[in-house]
Design an enzyme around this catalytic site. Structure first.
Site, short mmCIF file in Angstrom:
data_model
loop_
_atom_site.label_atom_id
_atom_site.label_comp_id
_atom_site.label_asym_id
_atom_site.label_seq_id
_atom_site.Cartn_x
_atom_site.Cartn_y
_atom_site.Cartn_z
N LYS A 192 28.84 56.89 26.83
CA LYS A 192 29.76 55.76 26.88
C LYS A 192 29.01 54.45 27.12
O LYS A 192 29.55 53.38 26.86
CB LYS A 192 30.80 55.98 27.98
N LYS A 199 21.16 60.63 23.72
CA LYS A 199 22.38 61.43 23.82
C LYS A 199 23.59 60.53 23.72
O LYS A 199 23.56 59.36 24.12
CB LYS A 199 22.39 62.29 25.09
N LYS A 207 19.98 54.32 38.99
CA LYS A 207 21.21 53.55 39.05
C LYS A 207 21.10 52.30 39.91
O LYS A 207 21.92 51.39 39.79
CB LYS A 207 22.37 54.44 39.53
#
Ligand code: ADP
Ligand code: NA
Length: 329
Positions: free
Chosen positions: A200, A197, A114
């Site tokens: 969003k 997968k 991240k």
């Protein structure tokens, strides 16, 4: 025999949750209410570790809570609350930050992933300490079990390490939480890129959001990428797209995949998509309507969440009092 205590949290996401969130996680929240003492929270504190907009966050938090209720989380049976309403999470988190080691926090791969965007130096300190707050979320309720996906395993290990160190230094205080691999959880793939997968973060055409208009949902399913050949059979390697559609169908209709293969024998992908679109919209329509009703009565929704926070604080407050006493406050 007391029921095992379970803690689970989900970030409030923009717009709405998606089918992957439901079939991979939230469906188990609903099921676990039968066999566990469940604490479920919308983790808004975790939502500010990266860029955010205050008004959007407020709206997303309520929308998330409304969806959880609409999906079947029962506030009479489970304790449903918003993380920031329970200040004990942060009160415990600071102590745990002082017990956790910089080295072990530095090994967390999620931070490495991240922090790519802003770089390590430009990322918030909160993004770095996020797993310690997560440890506090769990330990403050002395949860026995935490339903986790593969991506959260490392954080749960850190939680156990911190708890073990604290217990060793200050006396037995925390329950060591076990990972609970949710039964019947399905990994849902992106409809447009079935090697990834559903998320969003990918383009919305491949992601079925719970609050999408039914026409949009049907269109996304009809446009799903399928595979070469024409037989409707599950084959994760050779036919990931079709397999994904069968997985979703099976999870929502309760019919096994072999049963569905038989049902679609001699028929093509078009029939599968058409029927799946119905199965999905039949499931989502009441969820969407219920979510909207809950959002329309904001005062009642806020009362439900306030009651949840109050119950959560009773448990979390006891833990923090004990911890603060033990560490010398
Ligand atoms: P996203 O991948 O869209 O960012 P999150 O990371 O916020 O979703 O995931 C929230 C929860 O939903 C986690 O428990 C995660 O394991 C689960 N989840 C997310 N996407 C999927 C998926 N495609 N299939 C199964 N479970 C999923
Ligand atoms: Na994600």
């Amino acid at each position: 025999v007391p029921l095992p205590r379970v803690l689970s949290g989900i970030q409030p996401t923009a717009g709405s949750f998606h089918l992957g969130n439901y079939l991979g996680a939230l469906r188990q929240w609903v099921a676990l209410q039968e066999t566990a003492e469940a604490f479920y929270c919308v983790v808004d504190l975790h939502a500010i570790t990266m860029d955010w907009d205050p008004e959007e966050l407020r709206r997303n938090t309520l929308t998330a809570a409304a969806q959880l209720l609409a999906l079947g989380v029962d506030p009479e049976r489970s304790t449903l609350f918003v993380q920031s309403h329970v200040p004990e999470h942060v009160r415990l988190s600071w102590v745990l930050e002082c017990v956790a080691r910089f080295g072990e926090a530095s090994r967390m791969t999620q931070f490495k992933d991240k922090s790519q965007r802003e770089g390590t130096a430009g990322s918030s300190v909160g993004l770095f300490t996020y797993p310690v707050l997560q440890a506090a979320d769990i330990l403050v309720y002395r949860a026995d079990e935490v339903p986790v996906g593969e991506d959260q395993r490392q954080h749960l290990e850190l939680t156990r390490d911190i708890a073990t160190r604290f217990n060793g230094r200050f006396g037995d205080t925390f329950t060591l939480p076990a990972a609970r691999i949710p039964e019947g959880a399905a990994k849902v793939l992106d409809l447009q890129a079935p090697e990834k997968k559903m998320s969003k973060s990918l383009p919305p055409a491949g992601c079925v959001f719970l609050l999408d208009d039914p026409k949009v949902t049907a269109k996304k399913i009809r446009s799903a990428v399928t595979d070469t050949g024409r037989e409707v059979v599950a084959d994760p390697v050779g036919k990931p797209g079709v397999t994904n559609l069968l997985t979703i169908h099976s999870a929502l209709s309760g019919r096994s995949v072999p049963e569905l293969e038989e049902h679609f024998a001699g028929r093509g992908y078009g029939d599968l998509k058409k029927e799946l679109a119905e199965v999905v919209t039949d499931f989502l329509t009441p969820v969407r309507e219920r979510t909207q009703e809950l959002l329309d009565d904001r005062a009642e929704l806020q009362r439900v969440l306030a009651r949840g926070a109050e119950r959560a604080r009773e448990v979390a407050g006891r833990t923090v009092r004990e911890v603060y006493d033990r560490v010398g406050f």
